[in-house]
Design a protein around this motif. Structure first.
Motif, short mmCIF file in Angstrom:
data_model
loop_
_atom_site.label_atom_id
_atom_site.label_comp_id
_atom_site.label_asym_id
_atom_site.label_seq_id
_atom_site.Cartn_x
_atom_site.Cartn_y
_atom_site.Cartn_z
N VAL A 44 0.86 -1.18 0.00
CA VAL A 44 0.00 0.00 0.00
C VAL A 44 0.90 1.23 0.00
O VAL A 44 1.70 1.42 0.92
N ALA A 45 0.77 2.07 -1.03
CA ALA A 45 1.60 3.26 -1.16
C ALA A 45 1.34 4.23 -0.01
O ALA A 45 0.22 4.38 0.45
N ASP A 46 2.40 4.89 0.45
CA ASP A 46 2.29 5.89 1.51
C ASP A 46 1.65 7.18 1.03
O ASP A 46 1.10 7.94 1.84
N THR A 47 1.77 7.47 -0.26
CA THR A 47 1.23 8.71 -0.81
C THR A 47 0.65 8.48 -2.20
O THR A 47 1.01 7.52 -2.89
N LEU A 48 -0.25 9.37 -2.58
CA LEU A 48 -0.73 9.49 -3.96
C LEU A 48 -0.62 10.96 -4.32
O LEU A 48 -0.86 11.84 -3.48
N THR A 49 -0.28 11.24 -5.55
CA THR A 49 -0.22 12.63 -5.99
C THR A 49 -1.41 12.89 -6.90
O THR A 49 -1.65 12.17 -7.86
N LEU A 50 -2.15 13.94 -6.58
CA LEU A 50 -3.37 14.29 -7.29
C LEU A 50 -3.27 15.75 -7.72
O LEU A 50 -3.27 16.65 -6.88
N ASN A 51 -3.13 15.99 -9.03
CA ASN A 51 -2.99 17.36 -9.55
C ASN A 51 -1.93 18.14 -8.78
O ASN A 51 -2.19 19.23 -8.27
N ASN A 52 -0.76 17.56 -8.66
CA ASN A 52 0.38 18.16 -7.96
C ASN A 52 0.16 18.34 -6.47
O ASN A 52 0.91 19.04 -5.81
N GLN A 53 -0.88 17.74 -5.91
CA GLN A 53 -1.10 17.77 -4.47
C GLN A 53 -0.89 16.36 -3.94
O GLN A 53 -1.48 15.41 -4.43
N GLU A 54 -0.04 16.26 -2.94
CA GLU A 54 0.23 14.96 -2.36
C GLU A 54 -0.83 14.62 -1.32
O GLU A 54 -1.12 15.40 -0.44
N LEU A 55 -1.41 13.43 -1.47
CA LEU A 55 -2.32 12.89 -0.48
C LEU A 55 -1.57 11.83 0.30
O LEU A 55 -0.80 11.06 -0.28
N VAL A 56 -1.78 11.81 1.61
CA VAL A 56 -1.06 10.87 2.46
C VAL A 56 -1.97 9.72 2.86
O VAL A 56 -3.19 9.88 3.00
N LEU A 57 -1.36 8.57 3.06
CA LEU A 57 -2.09 7.40 3.51
C LEU A 57 -2.60 7.68 4.91
O LEU A 57 -1.84 7.96 5.82
N ASN A 58 -3.91 7.61 5.06
CA ASN A 58 -4.52 7.82 6.37
C ASN A 58 -4.66 6.49 7.12
O ASN A 58 -4.56 6.44 8.34
N GLY A 59 -4.91 5.43 6.38
CA GLY A 59 -5.05 4.11 6.96
C GLY A 59 -5.38 3.09 5.89
O GLY A 59 -5.77 3.44 4.78
N ALA A 60 -5.20 1.83 6.25
CA ALA A 60 -5.48 0.75 5.31
C ALA A 60 -5.89 -0.49 6.10
O ALA A 60 -5.45 -0.68 7.23
#
Length: 186
Positions: A28-44
Motif C-alpha cells: 500500500v503506497a504511503d502517498t498518492l499525488t493528485l494534480n500536484n497535491q500529495e495525499l497521504v495514507l490515512n489508513g489501510a
C-alpha cells in the motif's frame, strides 16, 4: 470528458511511494499525488466477508485525520484505493456489495443518488478479478472519478454522492467496523 480528466489525474496512478505499508501481502503506497497535491495514507485494512479477504482498502487524504465523520463530510481531495485480493470477487459480487454499502451509508435512502450509484457501478461492468486495483478519487470541482488499473472508467458529480460513497467505509454503519477503524486509526 473522462479522457481529459484521465490525462489531468494520471499522476494518481503513477505516483510512486517513498515507502509502502504491507497489508495482508499487499503493498500500500504511503502517498498518492493528485494534480500536484500529495495525499497521504490515512489508513489501510482488509475487507473480509465469510472468511474471505476480498480486498485491501486504503484511504488517502491531504492530511491525516482520525475523525471519520469529518472525512465523509469534507469537500476536499481524497481517494479510496481498493486492491482486489480474492478470486472470489467478480463483477456481480462487487456491484451487489457496492449497492449494499450505499444502502448502509445512506440509512436506506439511496433514491436521491440512484442514477449516480448506477453510473459508479458501471466501472465494474468488465469482469473483476484478483489483482485489479480500483481508485475512487474525489476532487471538489470534478466529483468522483473511478479508475480501474489506472484507466478512468466513469465520473460522478456531487459532494452528496461523494459523502455516500466514502460513507460505505467510514459511516457509523460502515460495511465493516474493523475496516473503518483501520482506515482512520492507522
Amino acid at each position: 470528458m473522462i479522457r481529459l480528466l484521465s490525462a489531468v489525474l494520471i499522476s494518481v496512478v503513477v505516483a510512486l511511494p517513498a515507502q509502502a505499508l504491507k497489508v495482508k501481502d499487499t503493498e500500500v503506497a504511503d502517498t498518492l499525488t493528485l494534480n500536484n497535491q500529495e495525499l497521504v495514507l490515512n489508513g489501510a485494512g482488509v475487507r473480509s466477508k465469510f472468511f474471505v479477504n476480498a480486498y485491501v482498502a486504503a484511504l488517502y487524504l491531504p492530511a491525516a485525520d482520525q475523525d471519520a465523520n469529518r472525512i465523509v463530510a469534507a469537500d476536499e481531495p481524497m481517494a479510496i484505493r481498493l486492491h482486489i485480493t480474492s478470486g472470489m470477487i467478480n463483477a456481480k459480487r462487487m456491484s451487489e456489495s457496492t449497492r449494499d454499502g450505499f444502502v448502509r451509508s445512506t440509512g436506506g435512502n439511496t433514491a436521491p443518488i440512484e442514477k449516480e450509484i448506477e453510473t459508479l457501478i458501471s466501472a465494474f461492468a468488465e469482469e473483476v478479478k484478483e489483482g485489479d486495483v480500483f481508485d475512487m478519487v474525489y476532487q471538489p470541482a470534478a466529483g468522483v472519478t473511478v479508475y480501474r488499473n489506472g484507466e478512468a472508467k466513469t465520473q460522478v458529480q456531487g459532494l452528496h454522492f461523494k459523502q455516500a460513497l466514502f460513507g460505505i467505509w467510514l459511516s457509523e454503519d460502515a460495511i465493516q467496523s474493523s475496516l473503518r477503524k483501520a482506515l482512520v486509526n492507522s
